[in-house]
Design a protein around this motif. Structure first.
Motif, PDB file in Angstrom:
ATOM      1  N   THR A  82       0.829  -1.209   0.000  1.00 48.99           N
ATOM      2  CA  THR A  82       0.000   0.000   0.000  1.00 48.99           C
ATOM      3  C   THR A  82       0.860   1.253   0.000  1.00 48.99           C
ATOM      4  OG1 THR A  82      -1.796  -1.118   1.176  1.00 48.99           O
ATOM      5  CG2 THR A  82      -1.783   1.277   1.257  1.00 48.99           C
ATOM      6  N   GLY A  83       1.972   1.224   0.739  1.00 53.06           N
ATOM      7  CA  GLY A  83       2.884   2.361   0.746  1.00 53.06           C
ATOM      8  C   GLY A  83       3.405   2.666  -0.651  1.00 53.06           C
ATOM      9  N   VAL A  84       3.694   1.614  -1.409  1.00 55.89           N
ATOM     10  CA  VAL A  84       4.170   1.786  -2.787  1.00 55.89           C
ATOM     11  C   VAL A  84       3.091   2.426  -3.646  1.00 55.89           C
ATOM     12  CG1 VAL A  84       4.931   0.562  -4.858  1.00 55.89           C
ATOM     13  CG2 VAL A  84       5.772  -0.148  -2.616  1.00 55.89           C
ATOM     14  N   TYR A  85       1.861   1.910  -3.540  1.00 54.02           N
ATOM     15  CA  TYR A  85       0.777   2.415  -4.381  1.00 54.02           C
ATOM     16  C   TYR A  85       0.379   3.850  -4.020  1.00 54.02           C
ATOM     17  CZ  TYR A  85       0.027  -2.256  -6.278  1.00 54.02           C
ATOM     18  OH  TYR A  85       0.176  -3.451  -6.918  1.00 54.02           O
ATOM     19  N   LEU A  86       0.364   4.148  -2.711  1.00 57.15           N
ATOM     20  CA  LEU A  86       0.034   5.517  -2.309  1.00 57.15           C
ATOM     21  C   LEU A  86       1.078   6.499  -2.823  1.00 57.15           C
ATOM     22  CD1 LEU A  86      -1.284   5.195   1.369  1.00 57.15           C
ATOM     23  CD2 LEU A  86      -2.556   5.932  -0.650  1.00 57.15           C
ATOM     24  N   ALA A  87       2.339   6.111  -2.747  1.00 53.93           N
ATOM     25  CA  ALA A  87       3.399   6.982  -3.262  1.00 53.93           C
ATOM     26  C   ALA A  87       3.261   7.158  -4.767  1.00 53.93           C
ATOM     27  CB  ALA A  87       4.766   6.402  -2.916  1.00 53.93           C
ATOM     28  N   ILE A  89      -8.082  12.315 -13.302  1.00 60.76           N
ATOM     29  CA  ILE A  89      -8.684  11.032 -13.687  1.00 60.76           C
ATOM     30  C   ILE A  89      -7.687   9.889 -13.476  1.00 60.76           C
ATOM     31  CG2 ILE A  89      -9.670   9.696 -15.597  1.00 60.76           C
ATOM     32  CD1 ILE A  89     -11.509  11.866 -14.646  1.00 60.76           C
ATOM     33  N   LEU A  90      -6.429  10.140 -13.772  1.00 65.88           N
ATOM     34  CA  LEU A  90      -5.410   9.082 -13.679  1.00 65.88           C
ATOM     35  C   LEU A  90      -5.189   8.602 -12.252  1.00 65.88           C
ATOM     36  CD1 LEU A  90      -2.753  10.420 -16.208  1.00 65.88           C
ATOM     37  CD2 LEU A  90      -4.169   8.380 -16.461  1.00 65.88           C
ATOM     38  N   ILE A  91      -5.585   9.377 -11.278  1.00 58.44           N
ATOM     39  CA  ILE A  91      -5.359   8.996  -9.884  1.00 58.44           C
ATOM     40  C   ILE A  91      -6.323   7.888  -9.438  1.00 58.44           C
ATOM     41  CG2 ILE A  91      -6.953  10.548  -8.672  1.00 58.44           C
ATOM     42  CD1 ILE A  91      -4.629  11.261  -6.802  1.00 58.44           C
ATOM     43  N   ILE A  92      -7.367   7.620 -10.241  1.00 53.42           N
ATOM     44  CA  ILE A  92      -8.392   6.631  -9.878  1.00 53.42           C
ATOM     45  C   ILE A  92      -7.782   5.260  -9.626  1.00 53.42           C
ATOM     46  CG2 ILE A  92     -10.387   5.329 -10.749  1.00 53.42           C
ATOM     47  CD1 ILE A  92     -11.266   7.870 -12.205  1.00 53.42           C
ATOM     48  N   THR A  93      -7.005   4.769 -10.579  1.00 50.94           N
ATOM     49  CA  THR A  93      -6.468   3.407 -10.483  1.00 50.94           C
ATOM     50  C   THR A  93      -5.557   3.201  -9.275  1.00 50.94           C
ATOM     51  OG1 THR A  93      -6.669   3.034 -12.862  1.00 50.94           O
ATOM     52  CG2 THR A  93      -5.141   1.625 -11.670  1.00 50.94           C
ATOM     53  N   PRO A  94      -4.527   4.038  -9.072  1.00 49.17           N
ATOM     54  CA  PRO A  94      -3.649   3.797  -7.914  1.00 49.17           C
ATOM     55  C   PRO A  94      -4.345   3.940  -6.569  1.00 49.17           C
ATOM     56  CG  PRO A  94      -3.033   5.829  -9.056  1.00 49.17           C
ATOM     57  CD  PRO A  94      -3.996   5.114  -9.939  1.00 49.17           C
ATOM     58  N   ILE A  95      -5.351   4.804  -6.478  1.00 50.08           N
ATOM     59  CA  ILE A  95      -6.089   4.936  -5.221  1.00 50.08           C
ATOM     60  C   ILE A  95      -6.844   3.645  -4.918  1.00 50.08           C
ATOM     61  CG2 ILE A  95      -8.085   6.050  -4.147  1.00 50.08           C
ATOM     62  CD1 ILE A  95      -5.568   7.689  -3.906  1.00 50.08           C
ATOM     63  N   ILE A  96      -7.489   3.068  -5.928  1.00 48.52           N
ATOM     64  CA  ILE A  96      -8.194   1.793  -5.737  1.00 48.52           C
ATOM     65  C   ILE A  96      -7.215   0.688  -5.358  1.00 48.52           C
ATOM     66  CG2 ILE A  96      -9.547  -0.011  -6.906  1.00 48.52           C
ATOM     67  CD1 ILE A  96     -10.870   2.200  -8.525  1.00 48.52           C
ATOM     68  N   MET A  97      -6.057   0.679  -6.016  1.00 53.32           N
ATOM     69  CA  MET A  97      -5.031  -0.316  -5.692  1.00 53.32           C
ATOM     70  C   MET A  97      -4.577  -0.166  -4.240  1.00 53.32           C
ATOM     71  SD  MET A  97      -2.977   0.057  -9.311  1.00 53.32           S
ATOM     72  CE  MET A  97      -1.540  -0.914  -8.904  1.00 53.32           C
ATOM     73  N   ALA A  98      -4.424   1.066  -3.784  1.00 55.38           N
ATOM     74  CA  ALA A  98      -3.983   1.315  -2.409  1.00 55.38           C
ATOM     75  C   ALA A  98      -5.021   0.841  -1.400  1.00 55.38           C
ATOM     76  CB  ALA A  98      -3.697   2.803  -2.217  1.00 55.38           C
ATOM     77  N   VAL A  99      -6.292   0.985  -1.722  1.00 54.04           N
ATOM     78  CA  VAL A  99      -7.367   0.530  -0.835  1.00 54.04           C
ATOM     79  C   VAL A  99      -7.443  -0.994  -0.829  1.00 54.04           C
ATOM     80  CG1 VAL A  99      -9.864   0.512  -0.487  1.00 54.04           C
ATOM     81  CG2 VAL A  99      -8.709   2.647  -1.098  1.00 54.04           C
ATOM     82  N   MET A 100      -7.256  -1.604  -2.002  1.00 54.89           N
ATOM     83  CA  MET A 100      -7.387  -3.048  -2.128  1.00 54.89           C
ATOM     84  C   MET A 100      -6.214  -3.811  -1.514  1.00 54.89           C
ATOM     85  SD  MET A 100     -10.170  -4.074  -3.714  1.00 54.89           S
ATOM     86  CE  MET A 100      -9.627  -5.715  -4.206  1.00 54.89           C
ATOM     87  N   ALA A 101      -5.007  -3.275  -1.618  1.00 53.93           N
ATOM     88  CA  ALA A 101      -3.795  -4.032  -1.283  1.00 53.93           C
ATOM     89  C   ALA A 101      -3.775  -4.601   0.139  1.00 53.93           C
ATOM     90  CB  ALA A 101      -2.560  -3.169  -1.532  1.00 53.93           C
ATOM     91  N   PRO A 102      -4.018  -3.788   1.197  1.00 56.39           N
ATOM     92  CA  PRO A 102      -3.950  -4.372   2.546  1.00 56.39           C
ATOM     93  C   PRO A 102      -5.038  -5.404   2.791  1.00 56.39           C
ATOM     94  CG  PRO A 102      -4.767  -2.112   2.636  1.00 56.39           C
ATOM     95  CD  PRO A 102      -4.295  -2.343   1.237  1.00 56.39           C
TER      96      PRO A 102
END
Length: 463
Positions: A139-144, A297-310
């Protein structure tokens, strides 16, 4: 006490993972300002991000053996100190040479941080909580990845490019303090082994030539260097099988779960690293949007990934992680298939749907696959496993961007990216997304092979 200890380890791993990626991604925003101050030409300017990734790739595998011999915590502290010193040095850089030297030191520090942080999590956290801990690290990777362009853009615009380096200093200091005073344990797994200097040199030369060559694969020199790098890496593999204390234990690849998870990781980074660039080109050059609108718009994917990862990581403590990885990569493959048919008339909601599916798929894949890699080897080999997954990430990202360069050069030649060439941009994007979809399918099959393997995970799970 044990719970508190694990929480501190996970927190340190999360913060270090975040800031290891923060500057590697966000530096792109500050490059124009840095180039203006030091009067860099376009070639030198491109080296600001590139030299960092090259150094990370070169030091990652040796960092695995070094951290195992001298201690994972000690290596993490040394990596953070080197990263800290290099960041302070960048603040006071007075020339192109001094700044690039600091980027080299940052790359070396981050290589040790990447390897040691994950190895510490695996060895410090109980097996039944490992997936959850790995999930927070990812999640730290995706948030960054998602926040660094926005945050660095704000810092550079309002405070100048040096503020990016000022910003990370207190967080690095905090992690060093926590490691020294709040994490008393040390983990040494190769204490009696000799450092494989020859193997490290062979690997470093091979990976350097391969990655540098692949970034310029459209030229004859790039092709020659890529092939030469692969040959040297092959020699490295053969040499490591004959060494008593190898820098990388090639016998780990006899474990099908370890091998399949690494192949899946490599293919996933090849598949998805390039998607953000493709969508950015689509929004700005095909649809004619400005950078700010595209970025929102591009921020959508990494935010979802950050929520999903943990959550996916926690789930992988209960369900076979490679099952989750295969499901996640299948969803990502659907998203990339949608993007393969993207054109100027595609409804925006359809594009956003693909981005959401990609975020869900990669969020469901990454933490479980990472958990599978780290859980498929004996605890003593955690530093090598961590180095392996970090290497797969670096190589996958490089190959993904190399494919982007190769395809666009083939379709567009030396034409500039512009709205009037949107047809060729779309054609190039279709080919790249098709290649990325194929990489996803390979990752799915790799995960399925791991599921069927009779090799066991080093956890308390029965499966």
């Amino acid at each position: 006490m044990k719970f508190d200890f694990e929480k501190i380890v996970i927190f340190v791993s999360f913060i270090t993972s975040f800031f290891a990626v923060f500057l590697s991604n966000g530096i792109v925003i500050g490059v124009p300002a840095i180039a203006r101050e030091f009067a860099m030409n376009n070639v030198i300017q491109n080296w600001v991000p590139t030299i960092f990734f090259l150094v990370v790739a070169v030091f990652t595998v040796p960092a695995g053996q070094i951290s195992g011999k001298f201690g994972v915590k000690k290596s993490l502290i040394c990596g953070l100190i080197l990263y800290l010193i290099a960041s302070i040095g960048a603040v006071f850089a007075f020339s192109t040479e001094s700044f690039l030297f600091c980027r080299v030191l940052q790359g070396a520090g981050v290589a040790f941080v990447n390897v040691s942080a994950m190895a510490m999590v695996v060895q410090a956290v109980r097996p039944e909580n490992r997936g959850k801990a790995v999930g927070f690290t990812v999640t730290g990777v995706y948030l960054a990845t998602s926040l660094s362009p926005v945050m660095c853009g704000f810092l550079v615009y309002n405070l100048g490019w040096r503020s990016m380096f000022y910003f990370i200093i207190p967080f690095l200091l905090m992690c060093i303090i926590l490691l020294v005073w709040k994490i008393p344990k040390e983990w040494k797994t190769y204490e009696n082994d000799k450092i494989d200097t020859v193997g490290s040199i062979i690997y470093s030369i091979g990976i350097l030539l391969f990655i540098y060559g692949f970034t310029s694969l459209t030229t004859m020199n790039g092709l020659i260097l890529t092939v030469l790098g692969l040959i040297i890496l092959g020699i490295f593999g053969a040499y490591e099988l004959r060494v008593k204390s190898p820098v990388f234990n090639m016998n780990l690849f006899k474990n099908k779960k370890f091998t399949s998870s690494n192949i899946a990781a490599l293919c996933s980074y090849i598949a998805v690293m390039v998607v953000t660039t493709i969508l950015n080109y689509h929004f700005q050059y095909v649809r004619g949007w400005d950078a700010q609108k595209a970025g929102m718009i591009l921020i959508i994917t990494p935010i979802i990934m950050a929520v999903m990862a943990p959550n996916a990581g926690k789930l992988s403590d209960k369900i076979h992680p490679q099952k989750l990885a295969a499901i996640g990569m299948s969803i990502a493959a659907v998203a990339l298939t949608i993007l393969t048919f993207l054109d100027g008339k595609t409804p925006l909601y359809f594009v956003i749907l693909a981005m959401i599916l990609q975020g869900i798929g990669m969020g469901l894949f990454s933490s479980p696959n990472m958990n599978a890699i780290m859980s498929s080897v004996p605890p003593k080999d955690a530093p090598i496993a961590s180095a392996s997954q970090a290497t797969m990430r670096t190589i996958g990202q490089t190959m993904s961007l190399g494919i982007l360069t190769l395809v666009f050069a083939w379709i567009m030649g030396t034409l500039p990216l512009a709205h009037k060439y949107s047809g060729m941009i779309l054609q190039s994007s279709h080919i790249i997304c098709g290649i990325s979809t194929t990489a996803c399918i390979i990752a799915i099959f790799a995960s399925l092979v791991g599921i069927k393997s009779k090799d066991k995970f080093n956890t308390d799970r029965s499966d």
